[in-house]
Design a protein around this motif. Sequence first.
Motif, PDB file in Angstrom:
ATOM      1  N   ARG A  66      27.882  -4.229 -16.178  1.00 40.52           N
ATOM      2  CA  ARG A  66      28.798  -3.335 -15.465  1.00 40.52           C
ATOM      3  C   ARG A  66      30.004  -2.957 -16.328  1.00 40.52           C
ATOM      4  N   VAL A  67      30.614  -3.937 -16.950  1.00 41.31           N
ATOM      5  CA  VAL A  67      31.766  -3.641 -17.797  1.00 41.31           C
ATOM      6  C   VAL A  67      31.330  -2.904 -19.061  1.00 41.31           C
ATOM      7  N   GLY A  68      30.191  -3.308 -19.639  1.00 42.26           N
ATOM      8  CA  GLY A  68      29.699  -2.611 -20.817  1.00 42.26           C
ATOM      9  C   GLY A  68      29.490  -1.126 -20.569  1.00 42.26           C
ATOM     10  N   GLN A  69      29.071  -0.777 -19.362  1.00 47.32           N
ATOM     11  CA  GLN A  69      28.853   0.623 -19.013  1.00 47.32           C
ATOM     12  C   GLN A  69      30.119   1.446 -19.202  1.00 47.32           C
ATOM     13  N   ALA A  70      31.267   0.847 -18.943  1.00 47.31           N
ATOM     14  CA  ALA A  70      32.526   1.579 -18.970  1.00 47.31           C
ATOM     15  C   ALA A  70      33.101   1.748 -20.368  1.00 47.31           C
ATOM     16  N   VAL A  71      32.525   1.113 -21.365  1.00 51.29           N
ATOM     17  CA  VAL A  71      33.078   1.215 -22.717  1.00 51.29           C
ATOM     18  C   VAL A  71      32.938   2.632 -23.266  1.00 51.29           C
ATOM     19  N   CYS A  72      31.780   3.261 -23.027  1.00 49.46           N
ATOM     20  CA  CYS A  72      31.527   4.595 -23.587  1.00 49.46           C
ATOM     21  C   CYS A  72      31.293   5.669 -22.536  1.00 49.46           C
ATOM     22  N   ASP A  73      31.329   5.311 -21.274  1.00 50.63           N
ATOM     23  CA  ASP A  73      31.007   6.275 -20.232  1.00 50.63           C
ATOM     24  C   ASP A  73      32.124   7.304 -20.051  1.00 50.63           C
ATOM     25  N   ARG A  74      31.790   8.399 -19.375  1.00 49.52           N
ATOM     26  CA  ARG A  74      32.794   9.337 -18.886  1.00 49.52           C
ATOM     27  C   ARG A  74      33.282   8.772 -17.549  1.00 49.52           C
ATOM     28  N   ILE A  75      34.472   8.231 -17.526  1.00 45.73           N
ATOM     29  CA  ILE A  75      34.955   7.449 -16.390  1.00 45.73           C
ATOM     30  C   ILE A  75      35.313   8.342 -15.212  1.00 45.73           C
ATOM     31  N   ASP A  76      34.847   7.936 -14.023  1.00 43.41           N
ATOM     32  CA  ASP A  76      35.243   8.604 -12.777  1.00 43.41           C
ATOM     33  C   ASP A  76      35.308   7.562 -11.673  1.00 43.41           C
ATOM     34  N   GLU A  77      35.450   8.011 -10.438  1.00 46.28           N
ATOM     35  CA  GLU A  77      35.675   7.078  -9.338  1.00 46.28           C
ATOM     36  C   GLU A  77      34.516   6.113  -9.104  1.00 46.28           C
ATOM     37  N   ARG A  78      33.310   6.451  -9.566  1.00 46.42           N
ATOM     38  CA  ARG A  78      32.175   5.538  -9.380  1.00 46.42           C
ATOM     39  C   ARG A  78      32.412   4.191 -10.044  1.00 46.42           C
ATOM     40  N   HIS A  79      33.134   4.190 -11.151  1.00 50.32           N
ATOM     41  CA  HIS A  79      33.313   2.963 -11.917  1.00 50.32           C
ATOM     42  C   HIS A  79      34.238   1.964 -11.246  1.00 50.32           C
ATOM     43  N   SER A  80      35.067   2.422 -10.323  1.00 47.37           N
ATOM     44  CA  SER A  80      36.003   1.494  -9.673  1.00 47.37           C
ATOM     45  C   SER A  80      35.266   0.411  -8.903  1.00 47.37           C
ATOM     46  N   ALA A  81      34.078   0.729  -8.389  1.00 47.84           N
ATOM     47  CA  ALA A  81      33.295  -0.256  -7.641  1.00 47.84           C
ATOM     48  C   ALA A  81      32.561  -1.227  -8.563  1.00 47.84           C
ATOM     49  N   LEU A  82      32.420  -0.881  -9.846  1.00 40.43           N
ATOM     50  CA  LEU A  82      31.692  -1.719 -10.795  1.00 40.43           C
ATOM     51  C   LEU A  82      32.583  -2.726 -11.505  1.00 40.43           C
ATOM     52  N   LEU A  83      33.857  -2.391 -11.651  1.00 41.72           N
ATOM     53  CA  LEU A  83      34.711  -3.113 -12.584  1.00 41.72           C
ATOM     54  C   LEU A  83      35.678  -4.051 -11.875  1.00 41.72           C
ATOM     55  N   PRO A  84      36.042  -5.160 -12.553  1.00 39.62           N
ATOM     56  CA  PRO A  84      37.151  -5.977 -12.022  1.00 39.62           C
ATOM     57  C   PRO A  84      38.418  -5.131 -11.935  1.00 39.62           C
ATOM     58  N   ASP A  85      39.284  -5.477 -11.005  1.00 40.04           N
ATOM     59  CA  ASP A  85      40.504  -4.696 -10.801  1.00 40.04           C
ATOM     60  C   ASP A  85      41.331  -4.593 -12.082  1.00 40.04           C
TER      61      ASP A  85
END
Length: 332
Positions: free
Chosen positions: A74-93
């Motif tokens: 889940r966190v690895g996904q956010a390293v290179c992704d185009r970040i939007d509101e979907r990621h808030s549910a995947l990541l620690p606060d």
Amino acid sequence: MPRRVILFTGPFADLPLAELAPKAAEWGYAGLELCCWGDHLEVQHALGDTDYSAARLSLLAGHDLQVPVISNHRVGQAVCDRIDERHSALLPDYVWGDGDPEGVCERAAEEMVATVRVAQKLGATVVSGFIGSPIWSSVAGYPGPAAETIDEAFRNFARRWHPILDACRDAGVRFAFEVHPGQIAFDLYSAERAVEAVDGREEFGFTFDPSHLHWQGVDPVEFIRQFPDRICHVHVKDVALSLNGRTGLLNSYLPYGDPRRGWEFRSPGRGGIDWEGVIRALNEIGYDGPLAVDWGDAGMPRDFGAEEACNFVKQLDFPGAGARSREGFRGV
């Protein structure tokens, strides 16, 4: 020696680890690929509190379970992704923070470095996960991306992941990227390009999951043979195609379990994967790591399926013949 059969805990992250561990042992698993969400493994807690890590290992040892791999998809996904509101549910606060895209990507990379250090503390030799992609929406869409846009996406991937791979080098841990739709590398040739982007670093390998290749039409055995030195983890996950002239591979926005989908995950042995071919190919390359059941089947009770899958993999696996045995075989 047979390869260890372990359970990827991601599909069971709704259960506390204290509840899942005895179940996994009862089902016959020898260990866990421990996910870093739910309460299974809290990265910052493990990094800052020696007692926490020791307690996690003690809990699992009490059920004769090992932890050769940890997962932070889940966190690895956010390293290179185009970040939007979907990621808030995947990541620690603390990784999501204020949601500013660049800040999220930077904090996700820092969390992946921390994950590598936690793996070292736990004695795990592999961190499995995703890397994300800023161009996934362009893969099969219109208008298609310019060549320079693709080139820049791979340069960005390398720039963000080199520090994480440096941490892997220092810790004696390999990062096993799960080639998967939604990632910058999702099939054989894009995986080749990912390896080239990071200059062929030995710390960068793959979590081989045949299910995500099979529905795309890529032969999983060919993937193994293409990357014999980079298969550092294996997921056992099956998939069934049902292309009847009305269904399609993109699944029409339909949720898992809907009979109108063109493909659906299945419990291992109940789909279309040539598992015999996969095991023979793994034997060819000398893979001796664990086989991690990544269970998913919308038409089967989860506990039943997880236990059945463990038994299936144990019956499926067999050692390679070895050079001497091959030389002794002459046929008739």
